[in-house]
Design an enzyme around this catalytic site. Structure first.
Site, PDB file in Angstrom:
ATOM      1  N   ILE B 280       0.884  -1.160   0.087  1.00  0.00           N
ATOM      2  CA  ILE B 280      -0.153  -0.032   0.013  1.00  0.00           C
ATOM      3  C   ILE B 280       0.929   1.245   0.112  1.00  0.00           C
ATOM      4  O   ILE B 280       0.153   2.322   0.087  1.00  0.00           O
ATOM      5  CB  ILE B 280      -0.963   0.144   1.193  1.00  0.00           C
ATOM      6  CG1 ILE B 280      -0.319   0.006   2.663  1.00  0.00           C
ATOM      7  CG2 ILE B 280      -2.010  -0.979   1.299  1.00  0.00           C
ATOM      8  CD1 ILE B 280      -1.145   0.305   3.805  1.00  0.00           C
ATOM      9  N   ALA B 438      -3.122   5.966  -0.701  1.00  0.00           N
ATOM     10  CA  ALA B 438      -3.892   5.984  -1.973  1.00  0.00           C
ATOM     11  C   ALA B 438      -3.295   4.968  -2.931  1.00  0.00           C
ATOM     12  O   ALA B 438      -3.987   4.974  -4.103  1.00  0.00           O
ATOM     13  CB  ALA B 438      -3.878   7.422  -2.712  1.00  0.00           C
ATOM     14  N   HIS B 439      -2.391   4.088  -2.520  1.00  0.00           N
ATOM     15  CA  HIS B 439      -1.728   3.436  -3.837  1.00  0.00           C
ATOM     16  C   HIS B 439      -1.778   1.886  -3.130  1.00  0.00           C
ATOM     17  O   HIS B 439      -1.179   1.255  -2.187  1.00  0.00           O
ATOM     18  CB  HIS B 439      -0.180   3.632  -3.535  1.00  0.00           C
ATOM     19  CG  HIS B 439       0.247   5.239  -4.076  1.00  0.00           C
ATOM     20  ND1 HIS B 439       1.693   5.564  -3.855  1.00  0.00           N
ATOM     21  CD2 HIS B 439      -0.534   6.049  -4.614  1.00  0.00           C
ATOM     22  CE1 HIS B 439       1.414   6.753  -4.374  1.00  0.00           C
ATOM     23  NE2 HIS B 439       0.372   7.254  -4.649  1.00  0.00           N
ATOM     24  N   LEU B 440      -2.814   1.196  -3.882  1.00  0.00           N
ATOM     25  CA  LEU B 440      -3.095  -0.088  -3.273  1.00  0.00           C
ATOM     26  C   LEU B 440      -2.698  -1.112  -4.422  1.00  0.00           C
ATOM     27  O   LEU B 440      -2.983  -0.698  -5.610  1.00  0.00           O
ATOM     28  CB  LEU B 440      -4.829  -0.277  -2.981  1.00  0.00           C
ATOM     29  CG  LEU B 440      -5.284   0.657  -2.160  1.00  0.00           C
ATOM     30  CD1 LEU B 440      -6.770   0.808  -2.214  1.00  0.00           C
ATOM     31  CD2 LEU B 440      -4.649   0.774  -0.644  1.00  0.00           C
TER      32      LEU B 440
END
Lengths: 189, 518
Positions: B280, B438-440
């Site tokens: 993440i 915000a980075h999955l």
């Protein structure tokens, strides 16, 4: 649940919490509690049932366990006077157990998102965000129109904005740009 | 009359029965890219999007209204773990590209080399170069217009320059980003080239159709092959169903929703990797108070990144945000917060640190379909966070900050450069830190070996022919930079392979999609 509202006692707890967390200034004569509570409720309505139940449990925890957790007596949160509510929430937000701290902080985030994006609050703080958004949209529309007559450079080259704006005037409102003198520099506040 | 390109529930009546060459679930970075690529290749493509379609005018300044409208679960999405990590996931046409910060970075070559070494030779830098180029041109991955940065970015730049630290100038997918500083709730000027402004117009121009408010629940299979999807049409007046028959199904719902959909359909269980390897890129926020006004209202979200410590997996960045979101920087509320913001809001620069994580979380479907997203920040990564926050504090002090605010409970305020040492002397625990992401990525990873991942190098599921995945879930690992360009490049690759299998153009139905026996 699309028709979600905090039921009975939970609404009283939520209201006490919102009342403690909304912004208040001596020279700002509006009490935002009920309007912010409605907005928070509308937002919770968009959440899935699982989250709604979770939030209701968190409120119940704050209502009944907040006192014992902060050694502040057994009275439920919603039955305390405003100053005591604030005091209890501040103690909870500084509690040594992270999971306890999380309860008021999470709910506080929802409340602050709502309260501080209101037009009247932003105006009071001298932050014309809505006017800025309108100004920016109009400026961009004009820049895009200008671009229609000229070839766009390949990425990653920036597009620029001349002659409509220069780097010195790019982040000014339109009326500020009209009055901008080359030696004035960027308005800063 | 030409058929509608965007079909909303009120445009139709009764249950829907549709057919097409390719049905794509999701319209974000992956789904829209595949949709445009295949539609332009002549295929009959249908996109299903669970959220609604909102044009630029629909994005308002009211944060709770926008969270309710375009974010999944009203923005209440959280990964549970040692400390909960709220994450950003949109639910609207354009997906998370509508609400992201718009940073555009190619996957670092070092990462692509690692992927190649794992047998994914088509993910090498050279092989992906043309996809990256196509993506960057389509989404206008440009530097900002001169003068549009604003004070938050300028202070960051000054601090990094004073210390001699390496800076990268961000490319962002924008055309004249005029510094509205409202990226997170949908660009109010139309400058951000989300898929709504880039890939989807290409898709629609090529004859593609997109149905909004369609929640896919079932992946229809016949003799083990995916042949369509079905689900509920989210018509506010009447519960309706839809069924789509297709020659190929592409799932592009993101790294959380894609594995959940597969798990609910009991697909991909043999490989044992669905929902695993969840990374993440956690962030923690850092802000600074300056004597001179910063005026965060004006300027772009993020114009630079400091890459001085990238080899340690640490990225420092400014991040201008509207006042409503700025409130989350401070662990106070009510009158105390009100007074603080009244006094200081013009003088506060916000930013954050991003860490390339070693930990892996997972996505699981609990009984009654309840999703569980689990991610535990490790002590090793926490060590990086402490170092990263200390360095960003150093940067801000070098830029003239009076005090620095962190997301660590016991070190919420750092009053002076000397006080940075306290972070090392008494390092904050994971449990005492507020994270965000915000980075999955990476819950259905691509692999060269059927036992090592969920999809093959073409993006097709190893054990479900005809079912393709094309979103952040297929990333074979964490990448250390903002992921949208990587997602789009991988989606182009998947679309190209799928196009080759389908055969060019509508009616080329004789092309066999049967996979050779293993």
């Amino acid at each position: 649940m699309k028709d979600f509202v905090f039921p009975g006692r939970l609404r009283r707890t939520a209201r006490a919490l919102v009342a403690a967390m909304v912004p208040r200034w001596d020279d700002f004569d509006k009490d935002l509690t009920d309007e912010v509570l409605d907005e928070v409720e509308a937002l919770v309505r968009e959440m899935p049932l699982f989250n709604q139940i979770g939030l209701s449990l968190m409120l119940t925890g704050l209502e009944f366990a907040g006192g014992p957790l902060t050694l502040d007596g057994l009275r439920p949160l919603s039955s305390l006077e405003h100053a005591r509510v604030v005091e209890r929430i501040e103690r909870l937000a500084d509690h040594p157990v992270p999971q306890v701290r999380m309860l008021p902080m999470l709910l506080g985030t929802l409340i602050s998102f709502s309260a501080y994006s209101r037009e009247d609050v932003e105006q009071f703080l001298g932050l014309p965000r809505r006017a800025w958004r309108r100004d920016r949209k109009a400026l961009r529309d004009r820049l895009v129109q200008l671009d229609a007559g000229r070839p766009a450079p390949a990425p990653p080259t920036p597009l620029g904005g001349a002659p409509e704006v220069t780097p010195e005037t790019y982040l000014l409102f339109e009326d500020e740009r009209a009055h901008h003198r080359p030696d004035a520099g960027q308005e800063a506040g | 009359m030409s058929p509608r390109t965007i079909v909303e529930p009120h445009h139709t009546r009764g249950d829907l029965y549709l057919s097409c060459d390719v049905v794509i679930v999701g319209s974000g970075a992956g789904g829209a890219t595949v949709a445009a690529t295949l539609a332009e290749a002549g295929h009959d493509v249908l996109v299903l999007e669970e959220g609604g379609h909102y044009a630029t005018e629909a994005y308002t300044a009211n944060i709770p209204e926008m969270l309710g409208k375009i974010m999944r679960d009203g923005g209440g999405t959280v990964a549970f773990g040692r400390s909960p990590v709220p994450y950003l996931e949109a639910k609207c046409v354009g997906g998370t590209t509508v609400v992201n910060g718009g940073m555009c970075w190619r996957t670092p070559e070092k990462i692509l080399d690692e992927w190649s070494e794992r047998g994914l030779v088509d993910l090498g830098a050279k092989a992906l170069d043309r996809h990256f180029t196509e993506v960057e041109e389509t989404i206008n991955a440009r530097h900002q217009d001169p003068g549009s940065h604003g004070g938050v970015n300028d202070r960051f730049y000054e601090g990094a320059t004073a210390l001699g630290w390496k800076l990268s100038r961000n490319r962002r997918n924008q055309v004249h980003c005029v510094g509205s500083n409202d990226c997170v709730t949908g660009c109010p000027s139309g400058a951000k080239q989300s898929t709504l402004q880039s890939w989807l117009p290409r898709f629609w121009a090529a004859g593609g159709r997109l149905h909004t408010h369609t929640r896919v629940e079932k992946i229809v299979t016949r003799r083990g092959r995916a042949v369509g999807v079905s689900g509920t049409l989210l018509d506010p007046y009447k519960k309706r169903r839809f069924t789509v028959r297709a020659r190929a199904v592409v799932i592009a719902c993101g790294a959380v929703q894609t594995p959940l959909l597969l798990q609910r359909n009991k697909l991909g269980r043999e490989c044992g990797h669905v929902g695993k390897h969840f990374t993440i890129h956690p962030n923690v926020k850092v802000a600074a108070l300056f004597d001179e006004p910063v005026n965060s209202l004006r300027g772009t979200h993020q114009a630079f990144q400091c890459t001085e410590f990238i080899d340690e997996g640490i990225l420092l960045a400014p991040g201008a945000i509207p006042l409503g979101f700025m409130t989350a920087m401070f662990p106070i509320f009510g009158s105390r917060l009100a007074e603080k913001l009244r006094r200081d809001h013009r003088h506060i620069a916000t930013g954050g640190v991003l860490v390339d994580d070693f930990a892996e979380g997972y996505i699981k479907t609990l009984p009654f379909g309840i999703p569980l997203v689990r991610y535990d920040v490790t002590d090793v990564d926490q060590g990086k966070f402490v170092r990263a926050a200390a360095r960003l504090a150093e940067l801000y002090f070098a830029a003239g900050a009076r005090e620095v605010y962190t997301a660590f409970h016991h070190h919420a305020v750092i009053e002076s450069p000397d006080a940075i040492k306290k972070l090392y002397a008494d390092p904050p625990r994971v449990e005492d830190t507020e994270y965000f992401t915000a980075h999955l990525m990476g819950t259905c990873r691509m692999s060269a070996d059927p036992h090592d991942g969920v999809v093959d190098p073409d993006g097709q599921m190893w054990d479900v022919p005809g079912l393709y995945l094309a979103d952040a879930s297929i990333m074979p690992g964490t990448i250390g930079v903002n992921p949208q360009v990587t997602i789009m490049a991988l989606a182009r690759l998947v679309a190209e392979r799928l196009d080759a299998r389908l055969g060019r153009g509508a009616g080329a139905h004789s092309v066999s999609m049967a996979r050779p026996a293993a």
